[in-house]
Design a protein around this motif. Sequence first.
Motif, mmCIF file in Angstrom:
data_model
loop_
_atom_site.group_PDB
_atom_site.id
_atom_site.type_symbol
_atom_site.label_atom_id
_atom_site.label_comp_id
_atom_site.label_asym_id
_atom_site.label_seq_id
_atom_site.Cartn_x
_atom_site.Cartn_y
_atom_site.Cartn_z
ATOM 1 N N ARG A 279 27.468 -67.528 59.509
ATOM 2 C CA ARG A 279 27.564 -66.225 58.703
ATOM 3 C C ARG A 279 26.889 -65.134 59.279
ATOM 4 N NH1 ARG A 279 30.170 -68.008 54.056
ATOM 5 N NH2 ARG A 279 29.754 -70.154 53.476
ATOM 6 N N SER A 280 25.598 -65.326 59.836
ATOM 7 C CA SER A 280 25.087 -64.209 60.511
ATOM 8 C C SER A 280 25.634 -63.534 61.655
ATOM 9 C CB SER A 280 23.670 -64.660 61.006
ATOM 10 O OG SER A 280 23.925 -65.500 62.400
ATOM 11 N N CYS A 281 26.671 -64.139 62.005
ATOM 12 C CA CYS A 281 27.678 -63.565 63.280
ATOM 13 C C CYS A 281 29.074 -63.443 63.008
ATOM 14 C CB CYS A 281 27.304 -64.145 64.480
ATOM 15 S SG CYS A 281 25.479 -64.063 65.253
ATOM 16 N N SER A 282 29.278 -63.262 61.653
ATOM 17 C CA SER A 282 30.897 -63.388 61.287
ATOM 18 C C SER A 282 31.070 -62.113 60.483
ATOM 19 C CB SER A 282 31.045 -64.243 60.579
ATOM 20 O OG SER A 282 30.763 -65.697 61.237
ATOM 21 N N PHE A 283 32.463 -61.509 60.679
ATOM 22 C CA PHE A 283 32.680 -60.270 59.949
ATOM 23 C C PHE A 283 33.094 -60.755 58.476
ATOM 24 C CE2 PHE A 283 33.623 -59.168 64.171
ATOM 25 C CZ PHE A 283 33.020 -57.977 64.336
ATOM 26 N N ASP A 284 32.675 -60.073 57.469
ATOM 27 C CA ASP A 284 33.435 -60.503 56.137
ATOM 28 C C ASP A 284 34.666 -60.149 55.786
ATOM 29 O OD1 ASP A 284 33.070 -57.749 55.763
ATOM 30 O OD2 ASP A 284 31.315 -57.824 54.446
ATOM 31 N N ALA A 285 35.305 -59.913 54.825
ATOM 32 C CA ALA A 285 36.648 -59.450 54.239
ATOM 33 C C ALA A 285 36.720 -57.978 54.701
ATOM 34 C CB ALA A 285 36.829 -59.737 52.749
ATOM 35 N N GLU A 286 35.626 -57.331 54.718
ATOM 36 C CA GLU A 286 35.758 -55.677 54.692
ATOM 37 C C GLU A 286 35.413 -55.518 56.598
ATOM 38 O OE1 GLU A 286 33.168 -53.735 52.421
ATOM 39 O OE2 GLU A 286 34.519 -54.255 50.697
ATOM 40 N N GLY A 287 35.388 -56.649 57.309
ATOM 41 C CA GLY A 287 35.251 -56.485 58.531
ATOM 42 C C GLY A 287 33.719 -56.084 59.204
ATOM 43 N N LYS A 288 32.843 -56.361 58.205
ATOM 44 C CA LYS A 288 31.463 -55.993 58.418
ATOM 45 C C LYS A 288 30.439 -57.091 58.615
ATOM 46 C CE LYS A 288 31.568 -51.946 55.399
ATOM 47 N NZ LYS A 288 31.202 -51.272 54.228
ATOM 48 N N LEU A 289 29.567 -57.082 59.465
ATOM 49 C CA LEU A 289 28.727 -57.987 59.658
ATOM 50 C C LEU A 289 27.498 -57.762 58.719
ATOM 51 C CD1 LEU A 289 28.001 -57.356 63.642
ATOM 52 C CD2 LEU A 289 29.198 -59.467 62.598
ATOM 53 N N PRO A 290 26.758 -58.994 58.302
ATOM 54 C CA PRO A 290 25.506 -58.815 57.692
ATOM 55 C C PRO A 290 24.605 -57.893 58.032
ATOM 56 C CG PRO A 290 25.810 -61.238 58.139
ATOM 57 C CD PRO A 290 26.931 -60.352 59.200
ATOM 58 N N PRO A 291 23.784 -57.154 57.255
ATOM 59 C CA PRO A 291 23.151 -55.917 57.672
ATOM 60 C C PRO A 291 22.058 -56.165 58.950
ATOM 61 C CG PRO A 291 23.167 -55.831 55.179
ATOM 62 C CD PRO A 291 23.773 -57.298 55.812
ATOM 63 N N ARG A 292 21.430 -57.205 58.704
ATOM 64 C CA ARG A 292 20.375 -57.524 59.996
ATOM 65 C C ARG A 292 21.118 -57.654 61.150
ATOM 66 N NH1 ARG A 292 17.192 -62.871 58.984
ATOM 67 N NH2 ARG A 292 16.891 -61.543 57.064
ATOM 68 N N SER A 293 22.300 -58.226 61.441
ATOM 69 C CA SER A 293 23.121 -58.363 62.750
ATOM 70 C C SER A 293 23.688 -57.097 63.096
ATOM 71 C CB SER A 293 24.117 -59.326 62.423
ATOM 72 O OG SER A 293 23.585 -60.828 61.950
ATOM 73 N N ALA A 294 24.121 -56.242 62.115
ATOM 74 C CA ALA A 294 24.865 -54.951 62.334
ATOM 75 C C ALA A 294 23.864 -54.038 63.192
ATOM 76 C CB ALA A 294 25.158 -54.300 61.169
ATOM 77 N N GLU A 295 22.767 -54.258 62.598
ATOM 78 C CA GLU A 295 21.440 -53.314 63.078
ATOM 79 C C GLU A 295 21.182 -53.666 64.509
ATOM 80 O OE1 GLU A 295 17.815 -52.017 64.383
ATOM 81 O OE2 GLU A 295 18.056 -54.167 63.642
ATOM 82 N N PHE A 296 21.226 -54.942 64.743
ATOM 83 C CA PHE A 296 20.731 -55.475 65.945
ATOM 84 C C PHE A 296 21.848 -55.204 67.121
ATOM 85 C CE2 PHE A 296 21.212 -59.145 69.001
ATOM 86 C CZ PHE A 296 20.089 -58.981 69.690
ATOM 87 N N VAL A 297 23.363 -55.240 66.629
ATOM 88 C CA VAL A 297 24.167 -54.763 67.384
ATOM 89 C C VAL A 297 24.216 -53.289 67.773
ATOM 90 C CG1 VAL A 297 26.874 -54.517 67.635
ATOM 91 C CG2 VAL A 297 25.886 -56.335 66.713
ATOM 92 N N GLN A 298 23.809 -52.319 66.835
ATOM 93 C CA GLN A 298 23.609 -51.268 67.247
ATOM 94 C C GLN A 298 22.492 -50.675 68.149
ATOM 95 O OE1 GLN A 298 23.156 -49.248 63.395
ATOM 96 N NE2 GLN A 298 25.199 -49.046 63.085
ATOM 97 N N ARG A 299 21.457 -51.476 67.871
ATOM 98 C CA ARG A 299 20.276 -51.671 68.998
ATOM 99 C C ARG A 299 20.339 -51.877 70.290
ATOM 100 N NH1 ARG A 299 16.746 -54.354 65.956
ATOM 101 N NH2 ARG A 299 16.094 -55.940 67.340
ATOM 102 N N ILE A 300 21.466 -52.859 70.557
ATOM 103 C CA ILE A 300 21.807 -53.419 71.769
ATOM 104 C C ILE A 300 22.792 -52.534 72.644
ATOM 105 C CG2 ILE A 300 20.639 -55.687 71.453
ATOM 106 C CD1 ILE A 300 23.561 -56.859 71.197
ATOM 107 N N ALA A 301 23.524 -51.647 71.749
ATOM 108 C CA ALA A 301 24.808 -51.451 72.170
ATOM 109 C C ALA A 301 24.351 -50.368 73.571
ATOM 110 C CB ALA A 301 25.465 -50.144 71.254
ATOM 111 N N GLY A 302 25.118 -50.653 74.733
ATOM 112 C CA GLY A 302 25.033 -49.842 75.939
ATOM 113 C C GLY A 302 24.021 -50.525 76.677
ATOM 114 N N LYS A 303 23.204 -51.613 76.279
ATOM 115 C CA LYS A 303 22.268 -52.340 76.854
ATOM 116 C C LYS A 303 22.763 -53.832 77.270
ATOM 117 C CE LYS A 303 18.301 -49.426 74.729
ATOM 118 N NZ LYS A 303 17.459 -49.568 74.179
ATOM 119 N N ILE A 304 23.416 -54.386 76.318
ATOM 120 C CA ILE A 304 23.933 -55.710 76.331
ATOM 121 C C ILE A 304 25.396 -55.786 76.135
ATOM 122 C CG2 ILE A 304 23.913 -57.931 75.604
ATOM 123 C CD1 ILE A 304 21.078 -57.801 74.892
#
Length: 391
Positions: A279-304
């Motif tokens: 669930r922590s790494c899955s999109f919901d019905a609206e195509g969104k990640l859980p807030p904590r995971s979404a913030e992590f993905v933004q933080r690693i953007a361009g780095k990983i």
Amino acid sequence: MLLGRRNLMLAAAATGLARPALAQSEPIRFGWLAALTGPGSSAGIGFDRGIRFAAEEINGAGGVKGRKIEILTRDTQGDPTKCVNATQEMINRLKVHTTWGPCNSGESLAATPILARAKMPNMHPCVVDQLIDPAKYPNAFRQAPSNRQWADAAHRYCLDVLKIRDIAVVGDTTGYGTAASDASEALLKQLNANVVGKYLIEAQQTDVTADMTRMRNAGAKVILIWSVNGGYLSRIINTRAQMGWDVPIVGHPTLGSGEVKALLAKPENWEKVYMVGYRSCSFDAEGKLPPRSAEFVQRIAGKITLSDTSLWWVACGYDALRLVAAAVQETGSTEHAKTIEYWNGLRGWPGIFGNYTFSPTEHNGYPGEDVVMSLANSNREGAFTIAPGYA
């Protein structure tokens, strides 16, 4: 005779008086038993990216109580013998403060007793159930789900969502593939499923047509597969398409890996393939990640890079190093016993991959309710869409 300042320092060092100060400034040595090359390296590469990103963050902020984290990596290539040698080197020569890995259960089966004898704190993501035994291995903690948790999610999906009871259990001949398939077969029989056969196939076997023909002739309506080898899994998927056999494939998270995608004969071969997910790494019905995971993905953007790996591998590796850093931060020590004591007291520790809970009698720390099935072909930057059938 009066001693000079230099002689006083030498005398203190000789008697051990300087050691506490030295210990407070030396790096925190993080031993990473990694499979970064070889046929089972997909997970190791993802874990490695998360581990290194966490170290960069922590060291860039000044370290832990002023101590930098040093990652000491040995590529085991997924080979238990190489892993044993690397484990002994970590303990005896490198003098690491804690270890993470191996990331393959076959290797961990060989390394875990060695680490236990050294009382070395060990966190790992390996799923084979017998790797965790607080009485036998009080130093070993599982940060990812157990094979039982994976199997329960996959079995529920086959029986309760797909409504299929005629199941072929498939694995490769590695330590993990064999143990996972044995356990899955036994659990399915307890659930009164019809296991039409258990098929252990050499991971390097180039043609699996004969094996899959036997499965079809036995009446299999779903293939339940346990392997970390992307090449092997892709051959199963491609052969299913070549046979014109419209049967679902359910099982291991590697079914959704970039390695599998790269080896598919056709993109459409990936249809009706359902992998264990979270669930922590899955999109919901609206195509969104859980807030904590979404913030992590933004933080690693361009780095990983996530397009060729799984988000959960990166997040799990990231959490692993932070769990070590947290132990040093809270206890002020890298002593083995202090780290183990700290981990034993964690209750809902908030990671990216999951909220971890351990106790002296329970070293399986991942919440089972967060294990779900995902669409293997739905990878978008390392995350997946939850499979049909979940609320």
